[in-house]
Design a protein around this motif. Sequence first.
Motif, PDB file in Angstrom:
ATOM      1  N   UNK A 122       0.811  -1.222   0.000  1.00 11.33           N
ATOM      2  CA  UNK A 122       0.000   0.000   0.000  1.00 11.33           C
ATOM      3  C   UNK A 122       0.844   1.272   0.000  1.00 11.33           C
ATOM      4  N   UNK A 123       2.110   1.182   0.396  1.00  9.86           N
ATOM      5  CA  UNK A 123       3.009   2.325   0.158  1.00  9.86           C
ATOM      6  C   UNK A 123       3.153   2.499  -1.361  1.00  9.86           C
ATOM      7  N   UNK A 124       3.281   1.380  -2.055  1.00 11.26           N
ATOM      8  CA  UNK A 124       3.413   1.425  -3.517  1.00 11.26           C
ATOM      9  C   UNK A 124       2.121   1.934  -4.160  1.00 11.26           C
ATOM     10  N   UNK A 125       0.992   1.734  -3.477  1.00 12.07           N
ATOM     11  CA  UNK A 125      -0.306   2.105  -4.066  1.00 12.07           C
ATOM     12  C   UNK A 125      -0.533   3.614  -4.113  1.00 12.07           C
ATOM     13  N   UNK A 126       0.280   4.379  -3.381  1.00  7.87           N
ATOM     14  CA  UNK A 126      -0.037   5.805  -3.291  1.00  7.87           C
ATOM     15  C   UNK A 126       0.209   6.505  -4.623  1.00  7.87           C
ATOM     16  N   UNK A 127      -0.774   7.260  -5.032  1.00  8.76           N
ATOM     17  CA  UNK A 127      -0.695   7.975  -6.306  1.00  8.76           C
ATOM     18  C   UNK A 127      -0.361   7.019  -7.451  1.00  8.76           C
ATOM     19  N   UNK A 128      -1.011   5.876  -7.456  1.00 12.79           N
ATOM     20  CA  UNK A 128      -0.674   4.832  -8.418  1.00 12.79           C
ATOM     21  C   UNK A 128      -1.940   4.064  -8.788  1.00 12.79           C
ATOM     22  N   UNK A 129      -1.896   3.404  -9.934  1.00 17.21           N
ATOM     23  CA  UNK A 129      -3.083   2.656 -10.360  1.00 17.21           C
ATOM     24  C   UNK A 129      -2.863   1.163 -10.230  1.00 17.21           C
ATOM     25  N   UNK A 130      -3.979   0.428 -10.107  1.00 19.06           N
ATOM     26  CA  UNK A 130      -3.897  -0.984  -9.738  1.00 19.06           C
ATOM     27  C   UNK A 130      -2.982  -1.818 -10.655  1.00 19.06           C
TER      28      UNK A 130
END
Length: 293
Positions: A122-130
């Motif tokens: 979820x750190x990777x999920x920030x400002x990012x798409x699935x």
Amino acid sequence: MDYENIESFNEGIILKGVVNFELDHIFECGQCFRWNKQLDGNYIGVVNGKVIEVEKKETLVKIYNINEEEFNDFWCDYFDLKRNYSLIKEKFQADPLLERSVNFGHGIRLLQQEPFELTISFIISSNNRIPMIKRAINNLSQKWGKPIEYKGETYFTFPTVADLEGASLEDIQSCSLGFRAKYVKNTVHQIYIGEANLEFIKSCDDDICHEQLKKFNGIGPKVSDCIMLFSMQKYSAFPVDVWVKRAMQFFYLAPDVSLPKIRVFARDKFGNLAGFAQQYLFYYARENNIKIE
DNA sequence: TGCCAGGAAAAGA
DNA sequence: TCTTTTCCTGGC
């Protein structure tokens, strides 16, 4: 219990009389990144060091590659099968606005996932798409996880804390994490040296847990809520991402309400079931591509 | 080519 | 305390 009984067959186990369990609802509601839909409709996932395949036909759920003992020790809780989702849905259905989302995503369940994997994911999920998030996690796993074979394909487990501690910033960056690479590096190190302890954080009450997670580099209110909800059983969490924001504005609030106010409103309204409500709202908003104004 | 989606951090008001 | 800007990548 949301299933009646369990039987074994040569490739795995069969659950009978399963309710409130739909593969698309569970795996596409934004809580996990390592499950992928196959051409036949089954889902294959890499979880807890194993490759697992799940198939559903009417009220039968087949789980391949595990035995009954493993199911009782781990997978029953992973799929949150001891919880009666009908009770939760009944409460929500009293609200005609939420009822639409609950009926739409009636087979959603909250998976009980592993805190370290979820923190990094979820750190990777920030400002990012699935799709990008999935790719980055896959890259990390290919580089530092362990290979496992299933049906002639090679899969990779999610790396351990020690595995990732050995990775350089450049190595992590090369997995397409972008500006998040330094957050991952820093968080892994904090955990590795014992400066932070996810098991301890998990043992804290909801609000303290939320604040503790936000101390990590790269974790703000939304990511903190995701980690505590999806891996620490903190069900008062209400992650407000763009889709939930749209859903809340669409159903309940003015179009210009800020994210923190939406969170407070929802936690007040849904109490210790807020996290479940969030999942139904997210799935409804994203699948129906709802728009405000 | 340029523009958009997607959250946290840091700077600014 | 609240608001604005920057970060990175792939897809249109």
